[in-house]
Enzyme design. Sequence first.
Site, PDB file in Angstrom:
ATOM      1  N   SER A 193      39.474  41.898  29.015  1.00 47.45           N
ATOM      2  CA  SER A 193      40.292  42.258  27.848  1.00 47.45           C
ATOM      3  C   SER A 193      39.657  41.730  26.576  1.00 47.45           C
ATOM      4  O   SER A 193      38.953  40.712  26.592  1.00 47.45           O
ATOM      5  CB  SER A 193      41.714  41.692  27.989  1.00 47.45           C
TER       6      SER A 193
ATOM      7  N   ASP B 207      35.448  28.138  23.004  1.00 47.97           N
ATOM      8  CA  ASP B 207      34.093  27.566  23.063  1.00 47.97           C
ATOM      9  C   ASP B 207      33.682  26.968  21.723  1.00 47.97           C
ATOM     10  O   ASP B 207      33.220  25.834  21.646  1.00 47.97           O
ATOM     11  CB  ASP B 207      33.085  28.654  23.451  1.00 47.97           C
TER      12      ASP B 207
ATOM     13  N   ASP C 209      34.855  27.927  31.705  1.00 46.18           N
ATOM     14  CA  ASP C 209      34.364  28.996  30.842  1.00 46.18           C
ATOM     15  C   ASP C 209      33.604  30.037  31.656  1.00 46.18           C
ATOM     16  O   ASP C 209      33.624  31.232  31.340  1.00 46.18           O
ATOM     17  CB  ASP C 209      33.467  28.406  29.755  1.00 46.18           C
TER      18      ASP C 209
ATOM     19  N   ASP D 195      38.162  33.266  24.713  1.00 49.52           N
ATOM     20  CA  ASP D 195      37.049  32.532  25.309  1.00 49.52           C
ATOM     21  C   ASP D 195      36.087  32.032  24.238  1.00 49.52           C
ATOM     22  O   ASP D 195      35.706  30.857  24.216  1.00 49.52           O
ATOM     23  CB  ASP D 195      36.324  33.449  26.297  1.00 49.52           C
TER      24      ASP D 195
ATOM     25  N   ASP E  46      36.376  32.036  34.161  1.00 49.20           N
ATOM     26  CA  ASP E  46      37.237  33.087  33.632  1.00 49.20           C
ATOM     27  C   ASP E  46      36.511  34.431  33.575  1.00 49.20           C
ATOM     28  O   ASP E  46      37.093  35.485  33.838  1.00 49.20           O
ATOM     29  CB  ASP E  46      37.825  32.713  32.263  1.00 49.20           C
ATOM     30  N   GLY E  47      35.211  34.394  33.269  1.00 45.25           N
ATOM     31  CA  GLY E  47      34.436  35.628  33.272  1.00 45.25           C
ATOM     32  C   GLY E  47      34.311  36.223  34.661  1.00 45.25           C
ATOM     33  O   GLY E  47      34.389  37.441  34.836  1.00 45.25           O
TER      34      GLY E  47
ATOM     35  N   ARG F 287      35.883  39.950  35.906  1.00 43.83           N
ATOM     36  CA  ARG F 287      35.145  41.033  36.566  1.00 43.83           C
ATOM     37  C   ARG F 287      35.655  41.282  37.973  1.00 43.83           C
ATOM     38  O   ARG F 287      35.731  42.431  38.423  1.00 43.83           O
ATOM     39  CB  ARG F 287      33.647  40.694  36.588  1.00 43.83           C
TER      40      ARG F 287
END
Length: 225
Positions: free
Chosen positions: A67, A78, A53, A74, A56-57, A61
């Site tokens: 997107s 969660d 989790d 995401d 992916d962020g 970036r």
Amino acid sequence: MAKTSVDKQLSVYLYIPNIIGYIRVIMNIVAFALSVSNKPLFALLYFISFVCDGLDGWFARKFNQVSTFGAVLDMVTDRVSTACLLAVLSQLYRPGFIFLALLALDIASHWLQMYSTFLSGKASHKDVKDSSNWLLRAYYGNRLVMAFCCVACEVLYIILFLLSENQSGSVITVSLAALSQGSLISLPLSLALFGCVIKQAVNIIQMKTAADACVFYDMKRKEKP
């Protein structure tokens, strides 16, 4: 040659962070399928999914692949994974209502926050710079604080899942027994409890401020001639 709309749509689906999101979904499905027969493997897969989790962020970036679809994927992943684990815990401990209440608070808080964000025209539900509550600003304004609280909640739920032995155990009794066993389990459990309490406080504050934002939106709309 210019990309067609189908090609552009496909490229978004194939963003690296979104592919990580699909992998998270698959890992969670496998994890919960094995939750009864193999508790350690469930805990491992669930925790790896949670770690992804954060990845992916970072990839979003790093490669400029942020997107709306990825953000929604995401959040949904969660919320669903946490909800499923809380539902499982509600069947393993007494009173199970504690976990169902946490589940309801988590969903209500985030849904209201997302909807109020939409009404205010903000790009992200994490944009709380104009909030008057210092804890909410500290939570969303500092990645380390938010990361600690989120990790603490998931670690607490995983520990409780691994400690569960039957369907009549008291969550309070099991927690107190684990805290008195020694630093190997008591320290991470204590930190997890502390972070989880902060996150639930943030959820309550977030739910109230988001509800206020929705009411304020209604008031402004009625004031228009």
